[in-house]
Design an enzyme around this catalytic site. Structure first.
Site, PDB file in Angstrom:
ATOM      1  CG  ASP B  73      -1.802   1.145   1.328  1.00 36.59           C
ATOM      2  OD1 ASP B  73      -2.528   1.360   0.347  1.00 36.59           O
ATOM      3  OD2 ASP B  73      -1.774   1.854   2.331  1.00 36.59           O
ATOM      4  CB  THR B 106      -2.012   5.447  -1.908  1.00 36.06           C
ATOM      5  OG1 THR B 106      -1.906   4.037  -1.826  1.00 36.06           O
ATOM      6  CG2 THR B 106      -3.224   5.882  -1.139  1.00 36.06           C
ATOM      7  CB  THR B 107       0.952   2.813  -5.617  1.00 32.80           C
ATOM      8  OG1 THR B 107       0.689   2.103  -4.429  1.00 32.80           O
ATOM      9  CG2 THR B 107       2.356   2.564  -6.065  1.00 32.80           C
ATOM     10  CG  ASP B 404      -6.339   0.187   0.153  1.00 35.37           C
ATOM     11  OD1 ASP B 404      -6.440   0.975   1.110  1.00 35.37           O
ATOM     12  OD2 ASP B 404      -5.288  -0.006  -0.473  1.00 35.37           O
TER      13      ASP B 404
END
Lengths: 542, 541
Positions: B73, B106-107, B404
């Site tokens: 994550d 988020t990446t 997530d």
């Protein structure tokens, strides 16, 4: 233009000093190095001819300071060595979980995980993507578990057979421990103890008491319960048909609990009066307790001299300071309530037992409760020459009890001596042959890692492992799926005849957690370290 | 001499000090500053790049105390990286704000920002002013966002048929280690959301979903409990381990004699007082138990402790009780069981009790650990996802992954428009932005074109992580998209044989993607506008 040069030559610092990252190949290298080191460390303890380790705890503070530990138990070894390598920590963690979950197989799970990672080194050298390896492993794991389940047998309907299975499992578990010389004796001890629990997995009912001295074979199973406490002075040391009140109540002075209350008097005479009132209160309490018609009173907390004297006058045996666990266990064993208020004597269930007496083991006096109402609890008294032997014996007994109680819950069994591993390896190999694509290489590697477990067992016993393992593999391929290693004679043999059995749940958990941990490590391509927290020295003592 | 540029000299050639401690302060400005920012930004993005996509790898984080976290994550990785560089910190915050707002991607957002910075470097070398680049990016982002709206599809949101939602959740979970039981986890996430969703407001209250982990067992044992799981046990070992049709008194007052809030002293001056006090104390305890009994409760949950005497009284009155239950948990229990939290014994009445059909203790493994499970509640819209796993790291990672997935499903509930993942929408936007670039007359044109190139960084990274030749694969997909005029073609990461993300069911939410592009652009604009950094020097002590 000094400024220009410094910006050009100094790399831009991204991390705080002390932190940093290891990328791709280097990260993987350090990961594998850690895993293999941990695997190799515990490898030699595997199997009936495995060796023990000496662990010396840190000198310095703490309860374990400078203590010496001799053990064969993977989880214990790993929890004490304090590794720094992140991947090694993952392996330590799985062995701990295995210990919590099943109780035994803590070495196998670490060895299997590290062997899987050893295989990956080759696969990565062949430029196979880690994710492909993982896909292959997942297929292999499910195939291995499928075949393991197909061979697992359930004998719980036949009590006679089940009991002998349990005996065999206990013997197999013990054969790698310090108690192997007396394994028949201890197996019987443990099986008896576990069967008394009536299928519960809560091991609280089985108490292990260690006492230095004598021989290990003088250890015995005590029907009933031993409490490591003394009976108060001037009280009967032996009592038949005991009616026991188990309590958790302050027996020093009953404090006034109302907030803000305090005693304020102006003359000494009044102090004396109050003291008397306090005494009165305690006396009331004792009288109330006596109304329960009990002849033994066991309290979790201290009993002061005054109430003790009162009890002694009435001929009631009072036992003080039986700590929390002791009280709970006593309540369970004796079938009584734990009481803290004493106004409703008719509602309270008293504990009962036929005989209470003070006995002496070694140099210590203990209180023995025999003929207890509920036969669920028992005590194993271990004797041995040194503290290390006793500690190790306790760990071994604990392992066996855990495995047995789990087997009672999940009664399926499978074969030990490497038979189960070889069976899985053979099935996984066959799957590899049938699979197309790069995954098959990964599946084959899984089979190789599984085959490593019997290899290590044979190596540890000093036999020619290459010869034995190929014989074993041939036997399995030709359908003799119950064959395993006979480490007494150094040959392969039918595990049913030798009675080397293991719990199915244990084997399943070993394969599952090892594969999960190896997968987790393999997915990592980057290790990022935060700067180590600086510990400030405590200046208060200097 | 940029680094000593603030030095001025008087007519005798002596330096005039403008700032205190000028010599020791560090300063970076002009093009050097830009270059160093871009380098730092790229370094952070490079670290995350390999985590992107279903074939992405994990990172192993070692905390200051030596604890291990293994995760995929982006937000978690960055927050634990302890980055010191200022620009690096900005990227960490970028990822965090995507996490707070959307919960997933988020990446991707960091990778995109990194790519934008990389493109800006080339433009700076061409001599384009940073502000013009920033403006060009802004224009391009607008084009991309408009295009995203155009290609977005409305998604069927049907409470009877949850399959489409499950598919979206599965896309999110695909990159995590728990993709072994992807389907099961996705279903758990969707069911959890559906349990608490408020369809009228189109919102989901996350407070009602608790994710609790326990090491042991296996991932497949993870389950959704329609109720509350509390890491507590009954107060007295001899209380029954199971209560059916529980009427629960939820108390936030301790089982103790009342404590007046005002400061006071109670003086005992004679024996009568002492005796009276004793009586009073005893009375209070019985009164408390009686008030619970009278209200009809058969289970007590208390935020505070109670001493041995109270404990035993409860036992002898056959009132199972749980003590030391934390604040948030007590609220959850109250919501779940429809009970009221009662702060005083006097206020306890029958209608304030909560109801649960089944309360029992769960046992685990060989350790004597227990958890309390409250099920079949009156208002069953609270639920707990109970995660199991082989080791601590897996459980923690599974918890993050489920969070997530929950976020993504919630986003779909809020806004049911979707785009296709696997780099499909990025490629489509890149094509559109590049087309627009040619229509612009000013030098912003270059920046817009660079933006289009940067958008392709996500599919490039996806292809690279999946073991394909990145440039070739992306070029193929791009030409196919133009030829077929189909914006749902993407990178076939799992090697299933088709590039069509629609049939592969790789689905992402529109708001997630929109947020990624606008957040990344915003941050890069901000970084490009910085031209001077001052650092306090080492103090000379």
């Amino acid at each position: 233009m000094r400024g220009d040069l410094t910006t050009a030559l100094n790399p831009i610092p991204l991390y705080k000093p002390g932190g940093g990252e290891e990328k791709a190949e280097i990260a993987r290298l350090s990961a594998f190095a850690g895993a293999l080191a941990v695997g190799d460390l515990v490898k030699t303890t595997l199997g009936p001819k495995g060796m023990d380790k000496i662990l010396q705890c840190h000198m310095g503070d703490g309860p374990d300071a400078g203590r010496l530990l001799v053990t064969n138990d993977g989880a214990t070894i790993l929890s004490k060595i304090g590794v720094d390598n992140p991947v090694a920590k993952v392996l330590v963690d799985i062995s701990k979980v295995q210990d919590d979950e099943v109780g035994d197989g803590t070495t196998s799970v670490v060895v299997l995980a590290s062997e899987l990672l050893r295989e990956t080194e080759n696969l990565l050298a062949q430029k196979i993507h880690p994710q492909t390896i993982i896909t292959g492993w997942r297929k292999a794991t499910s195939e291995a578990l499928r075949v393991l389940e197909s061979i697992a047998k359930n004998n719980s309907s036949n009590l006679e057979q089940f009991r002998s299975d349990l005996m065999n499992i206990a013997r197999t578990t013990l054969s790698s421990k310090i108690l192997q010389g007396k394994k028949d004796y201890f197996s019987k001890l443990c099986v008896d103890a576990v069967l008394k629990l009536n299928g519960k997995t809560d091991l609280q009912g089985i108490q292990i008491i260690k006492r230095l001295g004598n021989n290990m074979s003088d250890s015995y199973l005590e029907e009933g319960f031993l409490l490591e406490k003394r009976i108060g002075i001037n009280m009967p040391k032996r009592l038949e048909n005991a009616r026991i009140l188990i309590a958790n109540t302050p027996m020093d002075t009953d404090k006034v609990k109302i907030f803000g209350a305090r005693v304020r008097v102006d003359t000494v005479a009044k102090v004396a009066e109050l003291e008397l009132a306090e005494k009165e209160k305690m006396k009331d309490k004792v009288n109330k307790i006596l109304q329960h018609n009990c002849n033994v009173f066991i309290n979790r907390q201290l009993i002061y001299d005054y109430p003790e004297q009162l009890f002694a006058e009435k001929g009631v045996m009072a036992i003080e300071h039986a700590d929390f666990e002791g009280v709970e266990r006593l309540a369970q064993v004796l079938g009584g309530d734990i009481v803290s208020t004493f106004d409703t004597p008719d509602k309270v269930r008293l504990g009962k037992c036929d005989l209470i007496e003070e006995i002496i083991i070694g140099e210590d006096k203990l209180i023995k409760f025999s003929g207890v109402a509920q036969g669920q609890a028992c005590t194993i008294v271990l004797r041995g020459a040194t503290q290390q032997i006793l500690d190790e014996a306790e760990r071994s007994i604990h392992d066996v009890l855990c495995v047995l109680s789990q087997t009672v819950k999940e009664p399926r069994i499978c074969y030990g001596g490497g038979a189960a591993e070889m069976l899985m390896a053979t099935a996984v190999s066959q799957l590899a042959v049938k699979t197309a694509g790069k995954e098959s290489v990964a599946i084959e590697s899984f089979a190789r890692a599984l085959r490593q477990l019997p290899t290590i067992i044979a190596d540890n016993a000093g036999y020619d492992s290459a010869e034995l393992i190929s014989n074993l593999r041939a036997a399995h391929t030709s359908g003799k799926s119950t064959f395993g290693l006979d480490m007494e004679n150094g040959r392969i043999a039918d595990m049913i005849q030798l009675g080397i059995l293991e719990s199915f749940h244990l084997k399943q958990q070993v394969v599952r957690s090892a594969a999960e941990a190896a997968e987790m490590v393999l997915r990592v391509d980057n290790i990022i370290r935060a700067p180590v927290r600086q510990r400030e020295r405590d200046m208060r003592h200097h | 001499m940029p680094s000593v540029g603030t030095l001025a000299f008087d007519e005798f050639g002596r330096p005039v000090l403008i700032l205190r401690g000028q010599e020791s302060k560090k300063r970076l400005f002009g093009i050097e500053a830009h270059k160093s920012h871009i380098l730092a930004g790229k370094a952070v993005a490079d670290t995350l790049k390999t985590s992107l996509g279903p074939r992405g790898m994990d990172k192993c984080m070692v905390s200051p105390d030596g604890d291990i976290t293994i995760t995929n994550d982006g937000a978690t990785i960055l927050s634990m990286m302890h980055v010191e560089n200022e620009i690096g910190k900005l990227l960490v915050q970028l990822s965090k704000s995507q996490d707070d707002e959307i919960g997933d991607g988020t990446t991707g957002v960091v990778v995109l920002a990194g790519a934008l910075l990389e493109q800006a470097e080339a433009l700076l070398d061409k001599g384009i002013h940073p502000i013009r680049i920033a403006d060009g990016y802004e224009l391009a982002a607008k084009v991309a966002l408009d295009h995203l709206d155009k290609i977005a599809e409305s998604y069927p949101l049907d409470l009877k048929n949850l399959d489409p939602l499950v598919n979206t959740a599965m896309t999110t979970l695909g990159s995590k280690i728990i993709n072994r039981c992807q389907r099961q986890m996705a279903e758990i996430a969707v069911n959890a959301i559906m349990n608490v969703v408020d369809m009228e407001r189109r919102d989901v209250n996350f407070e009602l979903i608790k994710v609790q982990g326990k090491v042991g067992g296996r991932l497949e044992d993870t389950m959704l409990v329609k109720g509350v799981v509390v890491d507590k046990t009954f107060a007295h070992p001899q209380m029954p381990k199971e209560v059916r049709n529980a009427k629960i008194a939820i108390l936030t007052c301790p089982f103790e004699p009342p404590k007046p809030k005002t400061k006071h002293k109670l003086d005992i001056t004679n024996v009568e007082d002492y005796k009276k006090l004793r009586e009073y104390e005893k009375e209070k305890f019985t009164e408390m138990i009686k008030s619970i009994k009278d209200a009809g409760a058969n289970l007590v949950i208390c935020q505070w402790g109670f001493d041995d005497e109270a404990n035993h009284l409860l036992l002898s009155q056959e009132l199972p009780a749980v003590r030391w239950v934390g604040g948030p948990e007590i609220e959850l229990i109250a919501i779940a069981t429809g009970g009221r939290i009662v702060p005083r014994f006097q206020e306890l009445t029958a209608d304030k009790l909560g109801f649960a059909g089944h309360v029992y203790e769960l046992d685990f493994g060989t350790t004597s650990e227990h958890m309390l499970c409250i099920e079949q509640c009156k208002k069953s819209n609270t639920c707990t996802i109970f995660v199991r796993g082989g080791n601590k790291m897996v459980v923690e990672e599974a918890k993050r992954a489920l969070h997530d997935a929950l976020c993504v499903v919630r986003n779909l509930v809020r806004d049911n428009r979707i785009v296709y993942g696997g780099g499909a929408c990025e490629i489509s936007c890149a094509i559109e932005v590049a087309k627009e670039a040619n229509k612009i007359a000013t030098i912003e044109q270059y920046a817009i074109r660079a933006f289009a190139d940067a958008l392709e960084s996500v599919p490039l990274a996806l292809a690279e992580n999946s073991g394909y030749s990145p440039i070739k694969t992306v070029a193929d997909v791009k030409s196919a998209q133009i030829a077929q005029n189909n914006p749902s073609l993407g990178i076939d990461c799992l090697n299933t044989g088709t590039n069509d993300m629609k049939s592969q069911l790789v689905i992402e939410t529109l708001i997630g993607k929109r947020q990624q592009i606008s957040l990344a652009t915003q941050l890069v604009r901000m970084i490009l506008k910085i031209d001077d950094i001052r650092l306090p020097g080492e103090s000379e002590e």
